[in-house]
Each structure stands twice: as C-alpha cells, then as structure tokens.
Design a protein around this motif. Structure first.
Motif, PDB file in Angstrom:
ATOM      1  N   LEU A 144       0.025  -2.555   7.435  1.00 44.60           N
ATOM      2  CA  LEU A 144       1.024  -3.580   7.521  1.00 44.60           C
ATOM      3  C   LEU A 144       0.445  -4.992   7.695  1.00 44.60           C
ATOM      4  CD1 LEU A 144       3.504  -1.590   9.886  1.00 44.60           C
ATOM      5  CD2 LEU A 144       3.793  -2.011   7.372  1.00 44.60           C
ATOM      6  N   ILE A 145      -0.631  -5.114   8.266  1.00 47.11           N
ATOM      7  CA  ILE A 145      -1.384  -6.416   8.566  1.00 47.11           C
ATOM      8  C   ILE A 145      -1.731  -7.039   7.109  1.00 47.11           C
ATOM      9  CG2 ILE A 145      -3.165  -7.708   9.405  1.00 47.11           C
ATOM     10  CD1 ILE A 145      -3.158  -5.929  11.923  1.00 47.11           C
ATOM     11  N   LEU A 202      -0.518  -6.089   4.141  1.00 45.07           N
ATOM     12  CA  LEU A 202       0.692  -6.554   3.447  1.00 45.07           C
ATOM     13  C   LEU A 202       1.546  -7.820   3.880  1.00 45.07           C
ATOM     14  CD1 LEU A 202       2.720  -5.138   1.254  1.00 45.07           C
ATOM     15  CD2 LEU A 202       4.026  -4.097   3.296  1.00 45.07           C
ATOM     16  N   ALA A 203       1.375  -7.859   5.051  1.00 47.80           N
ATOM     17  CA  ALA A 203       2.078  -9.059   5.860  1.00 47.80           C
ATOM     18  C   ALA A 203       1.146 -10.352   5.188  1.00 47.80           C
ATOM     19  CB  ALA A 203       2.179  -8.951   7.111  1.00 47.80           C
ATOM     20  N   LEU A 204       0.015 -10.239   5.314  1.00 44.77           N
ATOM     21  CA  LEU A 204      -0.948 -11.267   4.759  1.00 44.77           C
ATOM     22  C   LEU A 204      -0.790 -11.566   3.190  1.00 44.77           C
ATOM     23  CD1 LEU A 204      -2.998 -13.513   5.503  1.00 44.77           C
ATOM     24  CD2 LEU A 204      -4.690 -11.781   5.160  1.00 44.77           C
ATOM     25  N   TRP A 205      -0.636 -10.525   2.679  1.00 43.49           N
ATOM     26  CA  TRP A 205      -0.589 -10.553   1.299  1.00 43.49           C
ATOM     27  C   TRP A 205       0.750 -11.446   0.710  1.00 43.49           C
ATOM     28  CZ3 TRP A 205      -0.165  -5.500  -2.415  1.00 43.49           C
ATOM     29  CH2 TRP A 205      -0.243  -5.947  -3.305  1.00 43.49           C
ATOM     30  N   ILE A 206       1.743 -11.043   1.287  1.00 41.15           N
ATOM     31  CA  ILE A 206       2.932 -11.668   1.110  1.00 41.15           C
ATOM     32  C   ILE A 206       3.222 -12.941   1.449  1.00 41.15           C
ATOM     33  CG2 ILE A 206       5.488 -11.305   1.756  1.00 41.15           C
ATOM     34  CD1 ILE A 206       5.428  -8.470   1.757  1.00 41.15           C
ATOM     35  N   TRP A 207       2.643 -13.099   2.733  1.00 46.79           N
ATOM     36  CA  TRP A 207       2.668 -14.650   3.247  1.00 46.79           C
ATOM     37  C   TRP A 207       1.863 -15.451   2.334  1.00 46.79           C
ATOM     38  CZ3 TRP A 207      -1.327 -18.041   4.693  1.00 46.79           C
ATOM     39  CH2 TRP A 207      -0.588 -19.148   5.469  1.00 46.79           C
TER      40      TRP A 207
END
Length: 138
Positions: free
Chosen positions: A8-9, A11-16
């Motif tokens: 999740l971390i 994925l969140a960094l990737w999206i951000w």
C-alpha cells in the motif's frame, strides 16, 4: 493486514508521484521532458525507482526563503489595491464603499427601467402583429 502495508505504501507513492508529475507545469520539470517522466514513473513504479527519481530529480522544488508580507515596502499589494493604512473600516462603515453601492444601485435601477420599457415596447409590437384589426380600431 500488516503484510499488505508495504504494498500500500508503494502504491500510494506511485500514485502520488504520477499525479504530481501530471499536474506540474512544464516549466517546473527538470532534466527530461514531462512525458518521459510519466513513462519512467509508470514503468519503474513497482520498484519505487520511478517515483523516487521524480521526487529527487524531476521537479523543481521551491527554495524557502524568509516569509514575505502581503505588501512589500512601496508595493500596492495584490491587484493594484492600495495598502490599508491605519485602522481599517468594515464595509458597513466605509463611506467610499457605501457611495459606490449607491452609484451601482442607481445604474442597476436605470438599466432595469430601460429593460422594462423595451419589454413593454416589444410586447405592444407583438400584440399589433397578432391582432391585425387592433390598428384599425384605434
């Protein structure tokens, strides 16, 4: 649930990083064209190389200097408005503001009267076209 946290971390960094790259103006992108940065972020996002490269080298970061006041010395401030001097009045107490409201109200009333007269004239013209005998009777 704890096993999913690293995923999740990432994925969140990737999206951000992807959204940050897309919304960054072209003139703030460094070293490579913006399209290339998007491709790098998308291709290497799973291993965090793309997002980390974007964070480190892709975007110009603002250099934080001393905080500036809204009106620098001699500056008129935002939009050309005068810098407030002394005690600032509320709009209800400011005579200049109230006078401008009265002037605007007068202009709006004149405009409304003009529109009403125009509407009456048009209605009478339409009535005359609908009833051809109305002109002969009068």
């Amino acid at each position: 649930m704890l096993r999913m946290l690293p995923f999740l971390i990432v994925l969140a960094l990737w999206i951000w990083a992807f959204i940050d790259c897309l919304t960054t103006p072209e003139e703030e992108v460094r070293h490579l064209p913006k399209v290339v940065w998007v491709i790098i972020i998308l291709l290497f996002g799973e291993v965090l190389l793309g997002p980390i490269a974007w964070l480190v080298a892709g975007k110009q970061r603002a250099v934080r200097g001393p905080r500036q006041t809204p009106w620098a010395a001699g500056d008129t401030g935002n939009g050309g408005y005068e810098r407030p001097r002394g005690r600032q009045l509320a709009p209800d107490d400011d005579p200049e503001f109230l006078a401008s409201l009265k002037k605007d109200n007068k202009q709006h009333e004149d405009m409304l009267k003009q529109w009403e007269a125009d509407l009456r004239r048009r209605e009478e013209e339409l009535r005359g076209k609908d009833d051809p005998d109305a002109g002969r009777r009068g």
